[in-house]
Design an enzyme around this catalytic site. Structure first.
Site, PDB file in Angstrom:
ATOM      1  CE  LYS A 171      -3.443   2.756   0.475  1.00 33.95           C
ATOM      2  NZ  LYS A 171      -4.406   2.998  -0.597  1.00 33.95           N
ATOM      3  CE  LYS A 240      -1.082   7.169   6.678  1.00 38.60           C
ATOM      4  NZ  LYS A 240      -1.863   6.076   6.154  1.00 38.60           N
TER       5      LYS A 240
END
Ligand code: NDP
Length: 295
Positions: A171, A240
Site C-alpha cells: 500500500k 504519511k
C-alpha cells in the site's frame, strides 16, 4: 457474527456500511462519538462508548485509523482493546499502516491468542461506497479464511501480499506512486501552461499517450481543472504513506531518490495546506510556485 468497527473516517464510514447488515452484527466506536451515533441512526449498528466495550464479544475487530500510531493508541490507551479482545478473535487492520508496527502488534496479540492481519485498501471513497475496494492483506491464509466473508463485504480484488506487514508495504509503495504521479503531472502541465499550451489540450494528448496515469486521466481533469478539489483522502495521509515507503527504502538500502524527493514535496505541501486539505490540493503548491493556474 459479531463485528466491531473502529474508525468511521472518510473511508472507514463507507466501508462499515457494508457490514451493517445480516449476517453481521455490527458495533461501532469512533473517537468523535457524534459520527458513530449518526452512523447508528442511519444503519443497522450499535454504538459502543469505549473501544474496549466495542470489542468485548466480537469475533472480528476492524480498525481503520490514520496510521499505525493511532492503532497502537487504541490498543494500549484508556479502555483500549488489547485487554478486551477475546481469545480466538481476529484483528483486521485496514489502516494504511507501517510494516514494523504491524509486525509488533501481531506478535503482541499472538501472545494473547488473538490473530492479526494487515489489510489496507485502495480505490478511494467511491470504491468504498460501492463495496469494490482492492484489499491487499498480509498474514496467514488460515486466518484470512476465517475473515473472508467480512473482507468480501467491502472488497472486490483481494490479494495476499505475503506475511504480516506485506499489505502495508504494498500500500505504501502504491501510494508513493500516486504521489509521484500527482506532482509530476502538475509540474509537466505547469511547464506547458508557461509555454502557452492549454492544460485541457495537453491532457487530451497525454491521456492518449504514454505519459498518462490515474492523475492525468481522472484526478486532475475532475478535481483540478474544475477547481472543485473535493476532500476524499487527506493530503496528510498521503504524506504519511510516502514517508513509510521512503523509510522502507532506507531500511532496505534501496536507492530511490524520486520517492525521497516526492516525500519531501508532500511534507512541504502539508505544511502549506494543512491537516484537512485533500491530497490533490498538492497541485496548488506547484501552481503557486510557477505562477500558473491549471484550469
Ligand atoms: P480520516 O482522517 O478521515 O479518519 C480517521 C479516523 O480515525 C476517524 O474516525 C478519526 O476519528 C479516527 N482517529 C484519528 N485519531 C484517532 C485517535 N488518536 N484515536 C482514535 N481514533 C482516531 O482517515 P480515512 O478514513 O481517510 O483513512 C483511514 C485509513 O485508510 C488511513 O490509514 C488512510 O491512509 C487509509 N485510506 C484512506 C483512503 C481514502 O480515500 N480516504 C483510501 C485508502 C486508504 P474522529 O472522527 O474523531 O476524527
Amino acid at each position: 457474527m459479531k463485528i466491531a468497527f473502529i474508525g468511521l473516517g472518510d473511508i472507514g464510514e463507507p466501508m462499515a456500511t457494508h457490514l451493517a447488515r445480516d449476517p453481521f452484527e455490527l458495533v461501532v466506536w469512533n473517537r468523535t462519538s457524534s459520527k458513530a451515533e449518526r452512523f447508528a441512526r442511519d444503519h443497522k449498528a450499535k454504538v459502543a462508548s469505549t473501544p474496549a466495550e466495542a470489542v468485548r464479544d466480537a469475533a472480528i475487530v476492524i480498525t481503520c485509523l490514520p496510521s499505525s500510531a493511532e492503532v497502537e493508541a487504541v490498543l494500549h490507551g484508556d479502555n483500549g482493546i488489547l485487554d478486551a479482545m477475546r481469545k480466538g478473535s481476529v484483528l483486521i487492520d485496514c489502516t494504511s499502516g507501517d510494516p514494523p508496527t504491524s509486525r509488533s502488534i501481531a506478535a503482541e496479540l499472538g501472545g494473547r491468542g488473538v490473530e492479526f492481519i494487515d489489510a489496507p485498501v485502495s480505490g478511494g471513497t467511491t470504491a468504498a461506497k460501492a463495496g469494490t475496494l482492492t484489499v491487499m492483506w498480509g498474514g496467514e491464509a488460515t486466518v484470512f479464511e476465517r475473515v473472508r466473508p467480512v473482507i468480501e463485504a467491502f472488497g472486490k480484488k483481494i490479494v495476499h501480499a505475503g506475511p504480516v506487514g506485506s499489505g502495508d508495504a504494498l500500500k505504501a509503495v502504491n501510494n508513493a506512486l500516486l504521489a509521484v504521479h500527482i506532482i509530476s503531472t502538475a509540474e509537466g502541465l505547469a511547464i506547458l501552461a508557461k509555454a502557452g499550451v492549454d492544460p485541457k489540450v495537453a491532457l487530451d494528448v497525454i491521456n492518449a499517450s504514454s505519459g498518462r496515469s490515474n492523475s492525468s486521466e481522472n484526478l486532475i481533469p475532475q478535481r483540478v481543472l474544475t477547481r472543485a478539489f473535493p476532500r476524499t483522502f487527506r493530503l496528510a495521509l498521503l504524506e504519511k504513506d510516502i514517508a513509510i515507503a521512503a523509510v522502507m527504502a532506507e531500511d532496505l538500502h534501496a536507492r530511490t531518490p524520486v520517492i525521497s524527493l516526492t516525500a519531501e514535496r508532500f511534507h512541504e505541501a502539508r505544511e502549506k495546506l494543512g491537516e484537512s486539505a485533500d491530497h490533490v490540493e498538492a497541485v496548488k503548491m506547484v501552481e503557486e510556485e510557477n505562477g500558473v493556474e491549471l484550469k
